[in-house]
Scaffold this active site. Sequence first.
Site, short mmCIF file in Angstrom:
data_model
loop_
_atom_site.label_atom_id
_atom_site.label_comp_id
_atom_site.label_asym_id
_atom_site.label_seq_id
_atom_site.Cartn_x
_atom_site.Cartn_y
_atom_site.Cartn_z
N ASP A 67 -2.00 2.56 -2.48
CA ASP A 67 -1.43 3.64 -1.68
C ASP A 67 -1.98 4.97 -2.22
O ASP A 67 -2.68 5.01 -3.24
CB ASP A 67 0.10 3.60 -1.68
CG ASP A 67 0.68 4.33 -0.46
OD1 ASP A 67 -0.06 5.09 0.20
OD2 ASP A 67 1.87 4.14 -0.16
C1 BGC Z 1 2.02 6.31 2.49
C2 BGC Z 1 1.24 5.22 3.19
C3 BGC Z 1 0.15 5.83 4.03
C4 BGC Z 1 -0.73 6.69 3.15
C5 BGC Z 1 -1.90 7.31 3.89
C6 BGC Z 1 1.13 7.30 1.78
O1 BGC Z 1 1.82 8.40 1.32
O2 BGC Z 1 2.92 5.72 1.58
O3 BGC Z 1 2.11 4.43 3.96
O4 BGC Z 1 -0.58 4.82 4.66
O5 BGC Z 1 0.06 7.72 2.61
O6 BGC Z 1 -1.51 8.29 4.77
#
Ligand code: BGC
Length: 748
Positions: A292
């Site tokens: 993530d």
């Molecule tokens: C979130 C993810 C997301 C990623 C990219 C993160 O902060 O937890 O779910 O896909 O950002 O935007």
Amino acid sequence: MGLYRWLLIVAVMVGPLWPAPVGAQPAASTSEGAGETRIDRLLERMTLDEKIGQMTLFTSTWAQTGPTMDPAYLDHVRAGRCGAIFNAMTASYTRWLQRIAVEETRLGIPLLFGYDVIHGHRTIFPIPLAESCSWDLAAIEQSARIAAIEAAAEGIHWTFAPMVDIARDPRWGRIAEGAGEDVWLACRIAEARVRGFQGTDLRRPDTIAACAKHFAAYGAAQAGRDYHTADVSERTLEEVYLPPFEACVKAGVRTVMTAFNEIAGHPCTAHPYLLSDLLRGRWGFTGMVVSDYTAINELVPHGYAADEAEAGRRAVLAGVDMDMQGAVFLTHLRRQVERGEVPMARLDEAVRRILTLKEELGLFDDPYRYCDEAREKRVVFSARHQAAARAMARRSMVLLKNDGGVLPLRPNLRSLAVIGPLAEATVDLLGNWHAAGDGSKVVSILQAVRERVGPGCQVRFAKGCEVEGHDRSGFRAALAAARDAEAVLLVLGERENMSGEAASRVDIDLPGVQNELAEAIARLGRPTAAVLLNGRPLALTRLHAAVPAILEAWFPGSLGGRAVADVVFGDHAPSGKLTVTFPRHVGQIPIYYSMKNTGRPLVADQKYTSRYLDCPNTPLYPFGHGLTYTTFAYSDLQVEPPVVDGGKSVTVRVTVRNTGSREGEEVVQCYLRDLAASVTRPVKELRGFRRLRLAPGASATIEFTLGAGDLSFRRADGTWGWEPGEFRVMVGGSSDLTLEGSFHIRDN
Ligand code: BGC
């Protein structure tokens, strides 16, 4: 020169050993060996830096004027030190970026473009939690399909969805992104979403790779506070949090994203058991694992690594293949490989998975296949997609309460008051993670209602109050508008950014003074219905006491305003059912239908049973609850045979009759309880459902088959399977309104 260079690169890479076109490979193949020859050849030619580059994902950004790229990231792309970009879109912009990767880098490896296409791309569908309340797997699959068609037309290859975290704590804002509290239903929805995004052929230019996230137990954040620690038992992890991920892997999902949280001391982004032993070893996942956003860097504040170098080493060795935005691999991996701290074989494995995904998407055949301006114009926000989003929004709404049949409102009303801080909302209807959704194209509920009733009805609007805050100065105008109206529609709830990521709340009641406003309006005694916009279950005890009718519209998407009008005027009857329990009070959390019985289940008036002094145990609205404009009666539950050998199936039949005066749809739900086992089992677990439509007075007999798989659980010895004994079957239109039968499984 561009095309010539590209053809040359392809020719060099393909060579005489590649007689068949890549299209001959099974596109959504989960076999790691797919396209081995081409990827082997490429891997042989790659420098260490180019390999690390493929494992690096950077974001693009949006300025007022359109998409832009940090010049430092562009330099990385040019140097072959960045293999994937997210938040980049539109056919022309992705083509421009792709051209840099393909024409200006040594090996010309195409970029992979990712994006959070969560519930629609330009045509925004209801938030995922809302969609789950449709209990309509075909419609959910179609919603993901349409999202993929639009995203793919704008150059996107990969969505960071579906989010398959089971969530049982409505304080956690990301409950909005999932499919509710039930494991069985969440698995079916996860499969539908993977199928919808990826289709049957990933190579088609209108399908995109899916990503099961956040692996794992992110929804178990303590106290519902985002990013907080999860400390779940091995059993709960296995039985509750992991199954939707396994379902995605079985459905062929091509990528998995690690979770931000730790589980019992081990952050998921450097978790060898989760990322290697379980995901690869037990489940056989062959796709790519992405961290993530900066989750590798965050291993330092977690206290799992002394510095980012150690964080990167732990993450890559545990099985993370791609670093999202943290640049940890880019900064540290080279030295670690040179020193022998990270084996080159681990990098080759990660890069092979990433290149395989690019190949499965057809990017080596034509890196621009997703950048097609003509297709983009044709499909994005098309009339067909808007119609599907409107239908899905109607299907997702849940009629929580409808005393005296306040809803549907008569379309021939002569006056209607529309009151509330969200009546004029546009962008809020889109909900959180609304991707490239455009608020300026959204029709508000107020406008949709005005257009629906036409000039014959005087619609008076007053905001009454803001979503938050204590200002009551608007009450007077709201009361004046409502006083003489034939009916009142209240539009209340949360703003779109009050749920989703980093949007936890401790008080999950209606924010601000909205309850007070509703109570004041309700005291006027006009037929009053509340429409709610929100991304989580709210504790609606006060509103429930105040108003006779409540329609949970969630955040219904681009066509949400019109869909609300469709439902409140009865052009379409609501038929959604809750996939998550609505508590009476925040203090009841966690509250979900599939609880354990305890050794002292509640007995009315007995103190030493499991209970609260100041609140009933029951929820305000249970899992599976949802009314419509007609009523249904259940009868004649039969379970056959009453005794059966282990491993054989039983058949459950029930008759459902439409006892009201209009046609309607019902979601018939079948639950099971294993009364005594080697470990305690929940008081009920969903094992099947059927959606059915019945004319007034008509009835139908529904059949469910319960086989060994439905009876299986993680037994005391850790194996999965059934055990002999007594089982209770419960069937009804909600988890708390069921007919009961039973059967016995014989040991054999
Ligand atoms: C979130 C993810 C997301 C990623 C990219 C993160 O902060 O937890 O779910 O896909 O950002 O935007």
